[in-house]
Write a protein that holds these residues in place. Structure first.
Motif, short mmCIF file in Angstrom:
data_model
loop_
_atom_site.label_atom_id
_atom_site.label_comp_id
_atom_site.label_asym_id
_atom_site.label_seq_id
_atom_site.Cartn_x
_atom_site.Cartn_y
_atom_site.Cartn_z
N TYR A 159 0.64 -1.22 -0.08
CA TYR A 159 0.11 -0.03 0.00
C TYR A 159 0.66 1.54 0.01
CZ TYR A 159 -4.38 -2.73 0.92
OH TYR A 159 -5.19 -3.47 0.73
N GLY A 160 1.98 1.03 0.23
CA GLY A 160 2.96 2.47 0.39
C GLY A 160 4.38 2.41 0.66
N GLY A 161 4.88 1.03 0.27
CA GLY A 161 6.31 0.72 0.22
C GLY A 161 6.83 0.67 1.76
N LEU A 162 8.07 1.07 1.80
CA LEU A 162 8.73 0.78 3.11
C LEU A 162 8.40 1.89 4.30
CD1 LEU A 162 11.01 -0.25 5.00
CD2 LEU A 162 12.61 1.14 3.97
N ALA A 163 7.80 3.10 3.53
CA ALA A 163 7.31 4.12 4.55
C ALA A 163 5.97 3.82 5.22
CB ALA A 163 7.13 5.41 3.56
N CYS A 164 5.23 2.93 4.33
CA CYS A 164 3.95 2.56 4.90
C CYS A 164 4.09 1.60 6.07
CB CYS A 164 3.04 1.82 4.12
SG CYS A 164 1.58 1.55 4.61
N THR A 165 5.19 0.66 6.06
CA THR A 165 5.49 -0.32 6.85
C THR A 165 5.98 0.26 8.30
OG1 THR A 165 5.81 -2.19 5.27
CG2 THR A 165 6.82 -2.36 7.38
N VAL A 166 6.84 1.18 8.04
CA VAL A 166 7.60 2.14 9.07
C VAL A 166 6.49 2.78 10.06
CG1 VAL A 166 8.61 4.20 9.70
CG2 VAL A 166 9.76 2.65 8.01
N GLU A 167 5.31 3.09 9.35
CA GLU A 167 4.49 3.80 9.98
C GLU A 167 3.42 2.69 10.62
OE1 GLU A 167 0.66 7.05 9.02
OE2 GLU A 167 1.92 6.46 7.42
N THR A 168 3.15 1.81 9.99
CA THR A 168 2.37 0.72 10.58
C THR A 168 2.97 0.13 12.21
OG1 THR A 168 1.54 0.03 8.28
CG2 THR A 168 1.36 -1.56 10.31
N VAL A 169 4.29 -0.17 11.99
CA VAL A 169 5.23 -0.71 13.02
C VAL A 169 4.95 0.66 14.24
CG1 VAL A 169 7.46 -1.65 13.98
CG2 VAL A 169 6.34 -2.20 11.68
N GLN A 170 5.41 1.66 13.87
CA GLN A 170 5.42 2.72 14.94
C GLN A 170 3.96 2.96 15.47
OE1 GLN A 170 8.70 6.08 13.29
NE2 GLN A 170 6.31 6.44 12.59
N ASN A 171 2.92 2.70 14.99
CA ASN A 171 1.49 2.74 15.33
C ASN A 171 1.32 1.51 16.41
OD1 ASN A 171 1.04 5.14 13.98
ND2 ASN A 171 -0.25 4.01 12.39
N LEU A 172 1.92 0.39 15.92
CA LEU A 172 1.77 -0.81 16.42
C LEU A 172 2.34 -1.03 17.84
CD1 LEU A 172 0.67 -3.69 16.67
CD2 LEU A 172 2.73 -4.34 15.36
N THR A 173 3.70 -0.41 17.86
CA THR A 173 4.57 -0.63 18.84
C THR A 173 4.66 0.62 19.89
OG1 THR A 173 6.39 0.09 17.85
CG2 THR A 173 6.01 -2.20 17.72
#
Length: 417
Positions: A159-173
């Motif tokens: 859905y948005g490359g590495l930046a989207c995964t970074v944001e997802t993990v920040q929100n999760l943790t």
């Protein structure tokens, strides 16, 4: 949280084209970024003239992606990195840019490997958290309009490359991420060859036709090239056949790799280290603030000095067998996860005992592991030096009930499925 954005380019001399979402050279196996750390550190401090040539060659290898982090990692001078930091290591199952060895089907654009490395502010301990690819989490909308709903975390990259995964993990943790990186399938092969193979232990023969892994005998095997990649990718061949079992098996590989990288045989061999660094930088994509060689070296020197027993490798608390949106997927165990990340935010080291090893049967302690070096422990009969000032050991480690994982110092074996 502000929206994270990204673009990719070759450093130096990028073409200046803005690319969103899918990276041309992204892929899995994060695990091996630890190689870059020790390799670059020694390469760049081993001699001025040689280091200058090595630095230019290595820097020109690195492909970068620009991410507008909420919290930027500082650009320290070599050897001067202070405080703690968080690095997200991500991998995709994409076949794009990997040649025909993995088939002509380009595959999906999924982040199948997600590891968050936290180094404490006092730099005396570190914890590497593996997030199961099938764990259902809230996904942010990201740059390309991904759904703000519960989906497996490995869909965030599409859905948005590495930046989207970074944001997802920040929100999760709840942890701010300062640096991020990816590594390719080809990178696993190249770097496992460069390090001369990684020794792993298995309890029984492992045959996995899905990845092509064929280890016909129990005991120790030195894996490199295709076999190393097949071992890291194997799910059906280890534990209960789930991604949780595979994470435990990957920790078997990673702990052995870290021990080898931190050994004198590797750290004192300039040619071996330079070969490792070359293989790594030719097959990784890093956030541009991470791709500076002085930053890499500074981080490497920190990691190099953390004792093996203080490096915890844990699985994000989770389980299979859920219902509803978790049916056939992985469900977070919220209470245990909260305890884990509260400890990480407080910079409390994560303690692990023998009961922590082996999520979903993926590994077990090696009964034939080498005995501890008696020289590494203080002699209880020795007379202490009254003039000596004991080093601050830092806070005591916290044992978290239900947490699965191992330390880099523990010798473990993968359990065949």
């Amino acid at each position: 949280m502000s929206e994270l954005r990204q673009r990719s380019a070759r450093t130096p001399g990028g073409d200046g084209v803005v690319r969103h979402g899918k990276l041309k050279r992204g892929a899995a196996w994060k695990t091996l970024l630890a190689i870059v750390a020790s390799g670059l550190a020694v390469v760049l401090v081993s001699g001025a003239s040689v280091a200058a040539i090595a630095a230019w060659q290595l820097q020109s290898n690195i492909e970068t992606v620009t991410i507008d982090f909420d919290e930027q990692g500082p650009p320290p001078a070599i050897g001067a990195f202070e405080g703690g930091f968080n690095i997200l290591l991500v991998g995709s199952d994409t076949r794009e840019g990997q040649g025909d060895a993995f088939g002509k089907d380009p595959g999906s654009e999924l982040n199948d490997v997600n590891m968050l490395l936290h180094v404490a502010q006092d730099q005396k301990s570190a914890v590497l958290v593996s997030i199961p690819r099938d764990m259902v989490v809230p996904l942010p909308r990201c740059e390309d309009g991904g759904p703000a709903t519960g989906l497996p975390i490995n869909e965030s990259f599409s859905y948005g490359g590495l930046a989207c995964t970074v944001e997802t993990v920040q929100n999760l943790t709840g942890l701010p991420i300062q640096f991020a990186g990816l590594i390719t399938f080809n990178g696993v092969i190249a770097m496992s060859d460069a390090v001369g193979g990684v020794e792993v232990c298995i309890t029984e023969p492992i045959l996995d036709p899905y990845t092509g892994l064929n280890l016909p005998t129990a005991g120790s095997h030195t894996l490199q090239g295709w076999n190393a990649l097949a071992f890291l990718r194997s799910r059906h061949g280890v534990g209960d056949g789930s991604d949780l079992g595979r994470i435990s098996s990957q920790q078997v590989f990673l702990s052995s790799l870290v021990r080898k990288i931190k050994s004198d045989d590797t750290l004192t061999d300039f040619s071996k280290l330079y070969g490792i660094a070359q293989a790594a930088t030719q097959n990784i994509t890093l956030s541009d603030n991470f791709a500076r060689l002085d930053t890499l070296v500074s981080i490497a020197l920190v990691l190099k000095n953390i004792p093996l027993e203080n490096i915890a490798m844990v699985q994000y608390p989770s389980r299979t067998g859920g219902t509803g949106i978790y049916l056939g997927k992985v469900q977070p165990i919220t209470s245990t996860a909260t305890a884990l990340f509260d400890a990480i935010k407080a910079d409390v080291p994560i303690g692990l005992d023998a009961n922590a090893v082996g999520a979903n049967g993926g590994s077990q302690l090696d009964p034939n592991a080498p005995a501890p070096d008696p020289a590494a422990s203080p002699d209880p009969s020795a007379t202490p030096d009254p003039s000596a000032t004991p080093e601050d050991p830092g806070p005591a480690a916290q044992l978290i009930p239900g947490l699965k994982g191992q330390t880099a110092a523990q010798y473990t074996c993968s359990v065949a499925n």
